[in-house]
Scaffold this motif. Structure first.
Motif, PDB file in Angstrom:
ATOM      1  N   ILE A  41       0.835  -1.211   0.000  1.00  0.00           N
ATOM      2  CA  ILE A  41       0.000   0.000   0.000  1.00  0.00           C
ATOM      3  C   ILE A  41       0.865   1.255   0.000  1.00  0.00           C
ATOM      4  CG2 ILE A  41      -1.600   1.370   1.395  1.00  0.00           C
ATOM      5  CD1 ILE A  41      -2.959  -1.307   2.178  1.00  0.00           C
ATOM      6  N   VAL A  42       1.862   1.305   0.880  1.00  0.00           N
ATOM      7  CA  VAL A  42       2.706   2.504   0.964  1.00  0.00           C
ATOM      8  C   VAL A  42       3.432   2.734  -0.354  1.00  0.00           C
ATOM      9  CG1 VAL A  42       4.728   3.530   2.081  1.00  0.00           C
ATOM     10  CG2 VAL A  42       2.938   2.493   3.470  1.00  0.00           C
ATOM     11  N   PHE A  43       4.074   1.694  -0.884  1.00  0.00           N
ATOM     12  CA  PHE A  43       4.774   1.855  -2.155  1.00  0.00           C
ATOM     13  C   PHE A  43       3.805   2.219  -3.274  1.00  0.00           C
ATOM     14  CE2 PHE A  43       8.389  -0.228  -0.176  1.00  0.00           C
ATOM     15  CZ  PHE A  43       9.466   0.336  -0.837  1.00  0.00           C
ATOM     16  N   GLY A  44       2.655   1.559  -3.325  1.00  0.00           N
ATOM     17  CA  GLY A  44       1.679   1.825  -4.385  1.00  0.00           C
ATOM     18  C   GLY A  44       1.123   3.229  -4.336  1.00  0.00           C
ATOM     19  N   VAL A  80      18.974   4.838   2.784  1.00  0.00           N
ATOM     20  CA  VAL A  80      18.217   3.614   3.045  1.00  0.00           C
ATOM     21  C   VAL A  80      19.059   2.391   2.692  1.00  0.00           C
ATOM     22  CG1 VAL A  80      16.175   2.291   2.365  1.00  0.00           C
ATOM     23  CG2 VAL A  80      15.978   4.735   2.806  1.00  0.00           C
ATOM     24  N   GLY A  81      19.794   2.454   1.575  1.00  0.00           N
ATOM     25  CA  GLY A  81      20.659   1.337   1.190  1.00  0.00           C
ATOM     26  C   GLY A  81      21.751   1.077   2.210  1.00  0.00           C
ATOM     27  N   ALA A  82      22.358   2.152   2.715  1.00  0.00           N
ATOM     28  CA  ALA A  82      23.401   1.992   3.740  1.00  0.00           C
ATOM     29  C   ALA A  82      22.822   1.373   5.009  1.00  0.00           C
ATOM     30  CB  ALA A  82      24.045   3.341   4.045  1.00  0.00           C
ATOM     31  N   ASN A  83      21.615   1.788   5.363  1.00  0.00           N
ATOM     32  CA  ASN A  83      20.952   1.208   6.535  1.00  0.00           C
ATOM     33  C   ASN A  83      20.696  -0.285   6.327  1.00  0.00           C
ATOM     34  OD1 ASN A  83      19.627   1.288   9.115  1.00  0.00           O
ATOM     35  ND2 ASN A  83      17.690   1.221   8.006  1.00  0.00           N
ATOM     36  N   MET A  84      20.282  -0.653   5.122  1.00  0.00           N
ATOM     37  CA  MET A  84      20.041  -2.071   4.829  1.00  0.00           C
ATOM     38  C   MET A  84      21.349  -2.856   4.848  1.00  0.00           C
ATOM     39  SD  MET A  84      17.104  -1.810   1.895  1.00  0.00           S
ATOM     40  CE  MET A  84      16.709  -3.559   1.846  1.00  0.00           C
ATOM     41  N   PHE A 103       7.791   2.789   9.786  1.00  0.00           N
ATOM     42  CA  PHE A 103       7.025   3.536   8.798  1.00  0.00           C
ATOM     43  C   PHE A 103       7.873   4.626   8.159  1.00  0.00           C
ATOM     44  CE2 PHE A 103       3.931   6.703   7.358  1.00  0.00           C
ATOM     45  CZ  PHE A 103       3.184   5.896   6.503  1.00  0.00           C
ATOM     46  N   ALA A 104       8.728   5.278   8.950  1.00  0.00           N
ATOM     47  CA  ALA A 104       9.576   6.348   8.409  1.00  0.00           C
ATOM     48  C   ALA A 104      10.541   5.800   7.363  1.00  0.00           C
ATOM     49  CB  ALA A 104      10.347   7.036   9.532  1.00  0.00           C
ATOM     50  N   VAL A 105      11.159   4.657   7.639  1.00  0.00           N
ATOM     51  CA  VAL A 105      12.077   4.047   6.680  1.00  0.00           C
ATOM     52  C   VAL A 105      11.305   3.576   5.453  1.00  0.00           C
ATOM     53  CG1 VAL A 105      13.647   2.110   6.291  1.00  0.00           C
ATOM     54  CG2 VAL A 105      13.789   3.423   8.412  1.00  0.00           C
ATOM     55  N   ILE A 111       9.549   6.932  -1.265  1.00  0.00           N
ATOM     56  CA  ILE A 111       9.793   8.218  -1.932  1.00  0.00           C
ATOM     57  C   ILE A 111      11.049   8.128  -2.793  1.00  0.00           C
ATOM     58  CG2 ILE A 111      10.415  10.640  -1.545  1.00  0.00           C
ATOM     59  CD1 ILE A 111       8.553  10.482   0.964  1.00  0.00           C
ATOM     60  N   GLY A 112      12.091   7.548  -2.246  1.00  0.00           N
ATOM     61  CA  GLY A 112      13.342   7.422  -2.994  1.00  0.00           C
ATOM     62  C   GLY A 112      13.201   6.613  -4.268  1.00  0.00           C
ATOM     63  N   THR A 113      12.392   5.558  -4.220  1.00  0.00           N
ATOM     64  CA  THR A 113      12.227   4.727  -5.407  1.00  0.00           C
ATOM     65  C   THR A 113      11.178   5.277  -6.363  1.00  0.00           C
ATOM     66  OG1 THR A 113      10.636   3.276  -4.289  1.00  0.00           O
ATOM     67  CG2 THR A 113      12.962   2.609  -4.245  1.00  0.00           C
TER      68      THR A 113
END
Length: 186
Positions: A41-44, A80-84, A103-105, A111-113
Motif C-alpha cells: 500500500i505505501v509503495f503503491g 536507506v541502502g546503507a541502513n540495509m 514507517f519512516a524508513v 519516496i526514494g524509489t
C-alpha cells in the motif's frame, strides 16, 4: 497512450520497489501478511502520487525539479541502502526479533524509489494523456510488485535473508548513484 504502453510504463516504474521488497521480505524472514500489505500500500500510493505531482508541475517547474531530483533520489536511496547494508552485516543472534520496517524508513524508501515516476509525470505533461488512469495503473502495479516481492523474499527466507538484504541495500545505493551519475553527465 495505448493500454499496452500504460501497462509497460506501470510495471517499469514498479521494478525498483519490487527489488527493495524482495530484500526486505527475505531480511524479515517470515513477514506477517499485514506487513506485506502495508508495504504494498505505501509503495503503491506513493508511486501513484508522484507522477501526478510531476505532471502538475508541468513545464514551468520542470527545470526546478530536474535541478535537484537526482540529489534527493541519491540521498534517500543511499541512506536507506546503507541502513540495509548495516543491518545485513551486523551480527545478530536471533533474526526472529528483528523489527518490521519502521514507517519512516518505509516512506523514505518509497519516496526514494518513486522520484523517477515524478520525472515521468513531468514528461507526461507534454502529452495528451489521462494522468489519473496512468497514476492508478502505476500505483496498482507497484502494490502488486511490492506485495509480491515481500512474498518472494519470504520464500527465500531466513537462510538468505541477510544476503538478500545486503544485495537490496547495495542495489539501492547503486540506483541512487546511477541517477546522480546520469544527471551530472547530462
Amino acid at each position: 497512450m495505448s493500454f499496452f504502453a500504460i501497462v509497460v510504463l506501470a510495471f517499469s516504474m514498479s521494478m525498483d520497489a519490487f527489488a527493495v521488497s524482495v530484500g526486505r521480505g527475505a531480511a524479515m524472514g517470515r513477514p506477517r501478511f499485514s506487513e506485506t500489505i502495508r508495504t504494498g500500500i505505501v509503495f503503491g500510493v506513493v508511486e501513484a502520487i508522484t507522477p501526478v505531482i510531476g505532471w502538475a508541475a508541468g513545464v514551468a517547474a520542470a527545470r526546478y525539479v530536474s535541478a535537484v531530483d537526482h540529489w534527493i533520489a541519491f540521498g534517500l536511496l543511499a541512506a536507506v541502502g546503507a541502513n540495509m547494508l548495516y543491518a545485513a552485516i551486523r551480527n545478530k543472534a536471533d533474526d526472529d526479533t528483528r523489527p518490521a520496517m519502521s514507517f519512516a524508513v518505509l516512506m523514505a524508501t518509497a519516496i526514494g524509489t518513486s522520484l523517477d515516476a515524478m520525472a515521468v509525470g513531468v514528461s507526461l505533461a507534454f502529452l495528451q494523456v489521462n494522468i489519473i488512469v496512468i497514476a492508478a495503473a502505476i500505483g496498482a502495479a507497484t502494490f502488486l510488485m511490492s506485495s509480491g516481492g515481500m512474498f518472494v523474499g519470504r520464500l527465500i527466507g531466513e537462510r538468505f535473508g541477510r544476503i538478500a538484504e545486503g544485495i537490496a541495500g547495495a542495489a539501492l545505493i547503486g540506483l541512487g548513484s546511477s541517477i546522480l551519475y546520469e544527471h551530472l553527465l547530462a
